[in-house]
Design a protein around this motif. Structure first.
Motif, PDB file in Angstrom:
ATOM      1  N   GLN A 188       0.834  -1.195   0.000  1.00  0.00           N
ATOM      2  CA  GLN A 188       0.000   0.000   0.000  1.00  0.00           C
ATOM      3  C   GLN A 188       0.870   1.248   0.000  1.00  0.00           C
ATOM      4  N   SER A 189       0.375   2.276  -0.700  1.00  0.00           N
ATOM      5  CA  SER A 189       1.095   3.547  -0.704  1.00  0.00           C
ATOM      6  C   SER A 189       0.104   4.707  -0.785  1.00  0.00           C
ATOM      7  N   PRO A 190       0.467   5.861  -0.208  1.00  0.00           N
ATOM      8  CA  PRO A 190       1.631   6.045   0.656  1.00  0.00           C
ATOM      9  C   PRO A 190       1.401   5.389   2.015  1.00  0.00           C
ATOM     10  N   SER A 191       2.436   5.310   2.827  1.00  0.00           N
ATOM     11  CA  SER A 191       2.253   4.745   4.164  1.00  0.00           C
ATOM     12  C   SER A 191       1.608   5.766   5.095  1.00  0.00           C
ATOM     13  N   ASN A 192       1.901   7.019   4.837  1.00  0.00           N
ATOM     14  CA  ASN A 192       1.306   8.109   5.605  1.00  0.00           C
ATOM     15  C   ASN A 192       0.886   9.223   4.662  1.00  0.00           C
ATOM     16  N   LYS A 193      -0.247   9.864   4.976  1.00  0.00           N
ATOM     17  CA  LYS A 193      -0.705  10.979   4.163  1.00  0.00           C
ATOM     18  C   LYS A 193      -1.354  11.999   5.088  1.00  0.00           C
ATOM     19  N   VAL A 194      -0.830  13.222   5.015  1.00  0.00           N
ATOM     20  CA  VAL A 194      -1.416  14.328   5.769  1.00  0.00           C
ATOM     21  C   VAL A 194      -1.928  15.330   4.764  1.00  0.00           C
ATOM     22  N   THR A 195      -3.160  15.745   4.912  1.00  0.00           N
ATOM     23  CA  THR A 195      -3.735  16.677   3.957  1.00  0.00           C
ATOM     24  C   THR A 195      -4.720  17.601   4.661  1.00  0.00           C
ATOM     25  N   GLU A 196      -5.043  18.665   3.978  1.00  0.00           N
ATOM     26  CA  GLU A 196      -5.966  19.634   4.543  1.00  0.00           C
ATOM     27  C   GLU A 196      -7.411  19.242   4.255  1.00  0.00           C
ATOM     28  N   LYS A 197      -8.259  19.582   5.156  1.00  0.00           N
ATOM     29  CA  LYS A 197      -9.696  19.354   4.976  1.00  0.00           C
ATOM     30  C   LYS A 197     -10.146  19.953   3.646  1.00  0.00           C
ATOM     31  N   GLY A 198     -10.941  19.184   2.918  1.00  0.00           N
ATOM     32  CA  GLY A 198     -11.473  19.655   1.654  1.00  0.00           C
ATOM     33  C   GLY A 198     -10.696  19.181   0.436  1.00  0.00           C
ATOM     34  N   LYS A 199      -9.472  18.690   0.657  1.00  0.00           N
ATOM     35  CA  LYS A 199      -8.671  18.183  -0.458  1.00  0.00           C
ATOM     36  C   LYS A 199      -9.090  16.766  -0.816  1.00  0.00           C
ATOM     37  N   ASP A 200      -8.772  16.348  -2.031  1.00  0.00           N
ATOM     38  CA  ASP A 200      -8.993  14.965  -2.457  1.00  0.00           C
ATOM     39  C   ASP A 200      -7.722  14.154  -2.209  1.00  0.00           C
ATOM     40  N   VAL A 201      -7.899  12.871  -1.873  1.00  0.00           N
ATOM     41  CA  VAL A 201      -6.741  11.991  -1.699  1.00  0.00           C
ATOM     42  C   VAL A 201      -6.955  10.685  -2.453  1.00  0.00           C
ATOM     43  N   GLU A 202      -5.852  10.093  -2.875  1.00  0.00           N
ATOM     44  CA  GLU A 202      -5.878   8.793  -3.541  1.00  0.00           C
ATOM     45  C   GLU A 202      -4.953   7.852  -2.805  1.00  0.00           C
ATOM     46  N   LEU A 203      -5.456   6.687  -2.486  1.00  0.00           N
ATOM     47  CA  LEU A 203      -4.681   5.666  -1.796  1.00  0.00           C
ATOM     48  C   LEU A 203      -4.574   4.457  -2.720  1.00  0.00           C
ATOM     49  N   ARG A 204      -3.392   3.852  -2.721  1.00  0.00           N
ATOM     50  CA  ARG A 204      -3.142   2.788  -3.686  1.00  0.00           C
ATOM     51  C   ARG A 204      -2.911   1.455  -2.997  1.00  0.00           C
ATOM     52  N   CYS A 205      -3.383   0.393  -3.652  1.00  0.00           N
ATOM     53  CA  CYS A 205      -3.170  -0.961  -3.141  1.00  0.00           C
ATOM     54  C   CYS A 205      -2.726  -1.871  -4.277  1.00  0.00           C
ATOM     55  N   ASP A 206      -1.642  -2.597  -4.039  1.00  0.00           N
ATOM     56  CA  ASP A 206      -1.136  -3.578  -4.990  1.00  0.00           C
ATOM     57  C   ASP A 206      -1.273  -4.948  -4.334  1.00  0.00           C
ATOM     58  N   PRO A 207      -2.219  -5.763  -4.784  1.00  0.00           N
ATOM     59  CA  PRO A 207      -2.468  -7.029  -4.078  1.00  0.00           C
ATOM     60  C   PRO A 207      -1.400  -8.074  -4.378  1.00  0.00           C
ATOM     61  N   ILE A 208      -1.500  -9.171  -3.685  1.00  0.00           N
ATOM     62  CA  ILE A 208      -0.618 -10.298  -3.942  1.00  0.00           C
ATOM     63  C   ILE A 208      -0.921 -10.837  -5.337  1.00  0.00           C
ATOM     64  N   SER A 209       0.112 -11.131  -6.073  1.00  0.00           N
ATOM     65  CA  SER A 209      -0.059 -11.621  -7.436  1.00  0.00           C
ATOM     66  C   SER A 209      -0.924 -12.880  -7.457  1.00  0.00           C
ATOM     67  N   GLY A 210      -1.938 -12.874  -8.331  1.00  0.00           N
ATOM     68  CA  GLY A 210      -2.814 -14.036  -8.452  1.00  0.00           C
ATOM     69  C   GLY A 210      -4.061 -13.952  -7.605  1.00  0.00           C
ATOM     70  N   HIS A 211      -4.101 -13.011  -6.689  1.00  0.00           N
ATOM     71  CA  HIS A 211      -5.289 -12.837  -5.848  1.00  0.00           C
ATOM     72  C   HIS A 211      -6.325 -12.020  -6.618  1.00  0.00           C
ATOM     73  N   THR A 212      -7.482 -12.636  -6.847  1.00  0.00           N
ATOM     74  CA  THR A 212      -8.506 -11.947  -7.635  1.00  0.00           C
ATOM     75  C   THR A 212      -9.501 -11.192  -6.758  1.00  0.00           C
ATOM     76  N   ALA A 213      -9.500 -11.459  -5.459  1.00  0.00           N
ATOM     77  CA  ALA A 213     -10.388 -10.740  -4.544  1.00  0.00           C
ATOM     78  C   ALA A 213      -9.594  -9.661  -3.818  1.00  0.00           C
ATOM     79  N   LEU A 214     -10.165  -8.466  -3.739  1.00  0.00           N
ATOM     80  CA  LEU A 214      -9.487  -7.344  -3.095  1.00  0.00           C
ATOM     81  C   LEU A 214     -10.487  -6.586  -2.236  1.00  0.00           C
ATOM     82  N   TYR A 215     -10.085  -6.259  -1.024  1.00  0.00           N
ATOM     83  CA  TYR A 215     -10.951  -5.591  -0.054  1.00  0.00           C
ATOM     84  C   TYR A 215     -10.278  -4.309   0.443  1.00  0.00           C
TER      85      TYR A 215
END
Lengths: 114, 115
Positions: free
Chosen positions: A6-33
């Protein structure tokens, strides 16, 4: 072997801003939560992707939250117009498809809204 | 909707003491049951799981749990804890009725082991 990343490990942002968080699953895993871990609320389910099926969005707390999964692998969780109550650790997990498959968790992204 | 209840918020034990953490769930159908552990600064790790069969399941690091269907319980036990067991423990339920198989977690129990 490689776990859920997962990235980033930490994110600090101001109220009202948009954020994007990323997840790279284990290879071959078709289910993601996506889950959220916050003080007082514990661990809560947000959204589930299963292969090419329509995602289960039943856990998303508001329409400011959305997620996508491109190419059946990497997933992005987007929070628009962040609020202070969005501050939490966002966890991603992946598994093989099926009821009897344990979920493997990433280290999470700690999101702090100022 | 299913729910999971963990009875203790914080447990403090001395090394070599025995441990039992309670977990009860509410769901009438087929369930899978899990205990996850989160060591300080680390991610959630699977400790043990119950899917079917022998209700007494053994996990890593000497932990075991017993599924008692009539009591809707899945308590975690360890005969003798070590300082390295200091962590937060989460019980989780996965039901066959929830098509997405998401986990429903308890609030967690923080275990502090004193050397």
């Amino acid at each position: 072997g490689a776990g859920v990343s997962q990235s980033p490990s930490n994110k600090v942002t101001e109220k009202g801003k948009d954020v994007e968080l990323r997840c790279d699953p284990i290879s071959g895993h078709t289910a993601l939560y996506w889950y959220r871990q916050s003080l007082g609320q514990g661990l809560e389910f947000l959204i589930y992707f299963q292969g090419n099926s329509a995602p289960d969005k039943s856990g998303l707390p508001s329409d400011r939250f959305s997620a996508e999964r491109t190419g059946g692998s990497v997933s992005t969780l987007t929070i628009q117009r962040t609020q202070q109550e969005d501050s939490a650790v966002y966890l991603c997990a992946s598994s093989l498809l099926g009821f009897n498959q344990p979920q493997h968790f990433g280290d999470g992204t700690r999101l702090s809204i100022l | 909707a299913q729910s999971v209840s963990q009875h203790n918020h914080h447990v403090i034990l001395s090394e070599a003491a025995s441990l039992e953490l309670g977990c009860n769930y509410s769901y009438g159908g087929t369930v899978n049951l899990f205990w996850y552990v989160q060591y300080p600064g680390q991610h959630l790790q699977l400790l043990l799981k119950y899917f079917s069969g022998d209700p007494l399941v053994k996990g890593i690091k000497g932990f075991e749990a017993e599924f008692i269907k009539s009591k809707f319980s899945f308590n975690l036990r360890k005969p003798s804890v070590q300082w390295s067991d200091t962590a937060e423990y989460f019980c989780a339920v996965q039901s066959s009725g929830a098509g997405s198989y998401q986990l429903t977690f308890g609030k967690g129990t923080k275990l502090s082991v004193i050397p």
